[in-house]
Design a protein around this motif. Structure first.
Motif, PDB file in Angstrom:
ATOM      1  N   ARG A 254     116.300  54.394 -16.496  1.00 40.86           N
ATOM      2  CA  ARG A 254     115.011  54.795 -15.942  1.00 40.86           C
ATOM      3  C   ARG A 254     114.337  55.833 -16.832  1.00 40.86           C
ATOM      4  O   ARG A 254     115.002  56.572 -17.545  1.00 40.86           O
ATOM      5  CB  ARG A 254     115.185  55.381 -14.532  1.00 40.86           C
ATOM      6  N   ARG A 255     113.037  55.869 -16.768  1.00 39.49           N
ATOM      7  CA  ARG A 255     112.255  56.861 -17.492  1.00 39.49           C
ATOM      8  C   ARG A 255     111.137  57.323 -16.563  1.00 39.49           C
ATOM      9  O   ARG A 255     110.356  56.520 -16.071  1.00 39.49           O
ATOM     10  CB  ARG A 255     111.677  56.240 -18.771  1.00 39.49           C
TER      11      ARG A 255
ATOM     12  N   VAL B  25     113.173  51.082 -16.728  1.00 39.25           N
ATOM     13  CA  VAL B  25     112.685  50.694 -18.057  1.00 39.25           C
ATOM     14  C   VAL B  25     112.869  49.195 -18.225  1.00 39.25           C
ATOM     15  O   VAL B  25     113.966  48.670 -17.971  1.00 39.25           O
ATOM     16  CB  VAL B  25     113.442  51.451 -19.160  1.00 39.25           C
ATOM     17  N   PRO B  26     111.840  48.459 -18.641  1.00 36.00           N
ATOM     18  CA  PRO B  26     111.990  47.009 -18.801  1.00 36.00           C
ATOM     19  C   PRO B  26     112.926  46.657 -19.959  1.00 36.00           C
ATOM     20  O   PRO B  26     113.019  47.384 -20.951  1.00 36.00           O
ATOM     21  CB  PRO B  26     110.556  46.536 -19.086  1.00 36.00           C
ATOM     22  N   ASP B  27     113.622  45.553 -19.818  1.00 35.60           N
ATOM     23  CA  ASP B  27     114.506  45.042 -20.867  1.00 35.60           C
ATOM     24  C   ASP B  27     113.672  44.212 -21.838  1.00 35.60           C
ATOM     25  O   ASP B  27     112.966  43.285 -21.434  1.00 35.60           O
ATOM     26  CB  ASP B  27     115.603  44.180 -20.244  1.00 35.60           C
TER      27      ASP B  27
ATOM     28  N   SER C 213     123.699  45.005 -22.474  1.00 36.37           N
ATOM     29  CA  SER C 213     123.327  44.491 -21.159  1.00 36.37           C
ATOM     30  C   SER C 213     121.846  44.745 -20.891  1.00 36.37           C
ATOM     31  O   SER C 213     121.265  44.149 -19.989  1.00 36.37           O
ATOM     32  CB  SER C 213     124.166  45.158 -20.061  1.00 36.37           C
ATOM     33  N   HIS C 214     121.250  45.650 -21.695  1.00 35.27           N
ATOM     34  CA  HIS C 214     119.849  46.015 -21.550  1.00 35.27           C
ATOM     35  C   HIS C 214     119.448  46.723 -22.843  1.00 35.27           C
ATOM     36  O   HIS C 214     120.254  47.442 -23.433  1.00 35.27           O
ATOM     37  CB  HIS C 214     119.674  46.944 -20.342  1.00 35.27           C
TER      38      HIS C 214
ATOM     39  N   ALA D 224     118.012  54.812 -29.069  1.00 35.91           N
ATOM     40  CA  ALA D 224     116.991  55.853 -29.088  1.00 35.91           C
ATOM     41  C   ALA D 224     115.822  55.425 -28.214  1.00 35.91           C
ATOM     42  O   ALA D 224     115.475  54.240 -28.166  1.00 35.91           O
ATOM     43  CB  ALA D 224     116.515  56.097 -30.525  1.00 35.91           C
ATOM     44  N   PHE D 225     115.229  56.360 -27.495  1.00 35.27           N
ATOM     45  CA  PHE D 225     114.084  56.034 -26.645  1.00 35.27           C
ATOM     46  C   PHE D 225     112.877  55.724 -27.517  1.00 35.27           C
ATOM     47  O   PHE D 225     112.559  56.466 -28.452  1.00 35.27           O
ATOM     48  CB  PHE D 225     113.754  57.185 -25.707  1.00 35.27           C
ATOM     49  N   ASP D 226     112.240  54.626 -27.233  1.00 37.34           N
ATOM     50  CA  ASP D 226     111.093  54.175 -28.025  1.00 37.34           C
ATOM     51  C   ASP D 226     109.952  53.870 -27.061  1.00 37.34           C
ATOM     52  O   ASP D 226     110.016  52.926 -26.276  1.00 37.34           O
ATOM     53  CB  ASP D 226     111.474  52.921 -28.813  1.00 37.34           C
ATOM     54  N   ASP D 227     108.891  54.683 -27.116  1.00 34.78           N
ATOM     55  CA  ASP D 227     107.771  54.484 -26.204  1.00 34.78           C
ATOM     56  C   ASP D 227     106.566  53.843 -26.896  1.00 34.78           C
ATOM     57  O   ASP D 227     105.435  53.940 -26.421  1.00 34.78           O
ATOM     58  CB  ASP D 227     107.346  55.801 -25.557  1.00 34.78           C
TER      59      ASP D 227
END
Length: 284
Positions: free
Chosen positions: A153-154, A159-161, A191-192, A212-215
């Protein structure tokens, strides 16, 4: 309480675990029972675990004896590798790892050469780290997946896969160094796209890496930048292409690993700590 291990394998094990360790957590060790190669029953194993918070590593080796969970502080792991390195060139050399208590009741680790006919040998001693603060239970859940991990989650939203995976070079580097020393490929299991990925390097190493989180708002199914190449594009399906088409493409499709050598002093350290014949780190 003590355990006896092959010096060469133990030094190599500490080296690999140090790649995925940090000064805050150190390296967690304990003895356990499990199957090894073609052995008919369970044998004693020394298992190790470490994490930086972004990447984690877990490996094990043959051992004799018993060792309750203990944490080697990061600086003492490095010191132990340096102390053991000269003995890795000696075939069938072993060391004993013993746990005792000091006057303050804190656990003390002693790593020393196994006694011979003339008594003891080189010994190395240090105060163990705090097992209560090491996240072994959380890492066990991640590595075994016996309990599914929650959806990433964010800001409270799931968070979409997506097909895209984003990696930090600093998180990937330890995996590359472990794989290079073990002469194995890196296998990742997802898995995601934003969930922790499991990793396998050979038959005796598993771990996990956090993407790493990528927005970025670019297309999630393809790179968000255009290639600057020729206008001529091969449109024929690969299955219908010339037999030698992939060969003509060259290095992009080779099955040989790229040589990403570490710094000279790091490469020398890796090469001086090979796995022994008993390491079992060969695919079968």
């Amino acid at each position: 309480m003590k355990i006896t291990v092959d010096t060469r394998d133990f030094a190599a094990m500490l080296l690999d675990l140090s790649r995925t360790a940090d000064e805050k957590r150190g390296v967690w060790l304990r003895s356990t029972r499990g199957y090894w190669g073609d052995e008919p029953g369970e044998v004693t194993l020394l298992a190790g675990l470490s994490t930086t918070g972004f990447v984690s590593g877990h490996t094990w080796m043959l051992a004799h004896g018993h060792l309750d969970p203990v944490v080697f502080p990061f600086e003492d792991v490095q010191a132990a590798i340096a102390v053991l390195k000269p003995f890795t060139k000696i075939e069938n050399h072993t060391v004993e790892i013993a746990i005792s208590e000091n006057a303050d009741g804190k656990p003390v680790v002693t790593v020393n050469e196994s006694p011979d006919l003339f008594g003891g040998g080189t010994a190395f001693q240090f105060t163990a780290g705090d097992c209560d603060t090491f996240p072994d239970e959380a890492l066990t859940r991640i590595l075994t997946r016996k309990t599914p991990l929650p959806a990433p989650r964010r800001n409270g939203m799931v968070v979409p896969d997506v097909p895209r995976s984003t990696w930090s070079p600093g998180a990937l580097e330890p995996l590359l160094r472990v794989a290079k020393r073990r002469k194995q490929t890196i296998r990742m299991f997802r898995s995601h796209s934003q969930q922790i990925h499991l990793v396998q390097i050979g038959p005796r190493w598993i771990g996990a890496i956090n993407p790493a989180f990528d927005d970025e708002t670019s297309d999630d199914t393809a790179p968000g930048v255009d290639a600057r190449l020729t206008d001529h594009v091969i449109t024929t399906d690969v299955t219908d292409a010339d037999e030698d088409w992939l060969t003509k493409i060259g290095v992009l499709f080779t099955d040989q690993p790229l040589d990403t050598a570490p710094a000279e002093e790091e490469q020398q350290q890796d090469e001086e700590l090979p796995l022994s014949d008993n390491s079992g780190d060969e695919d079968s």
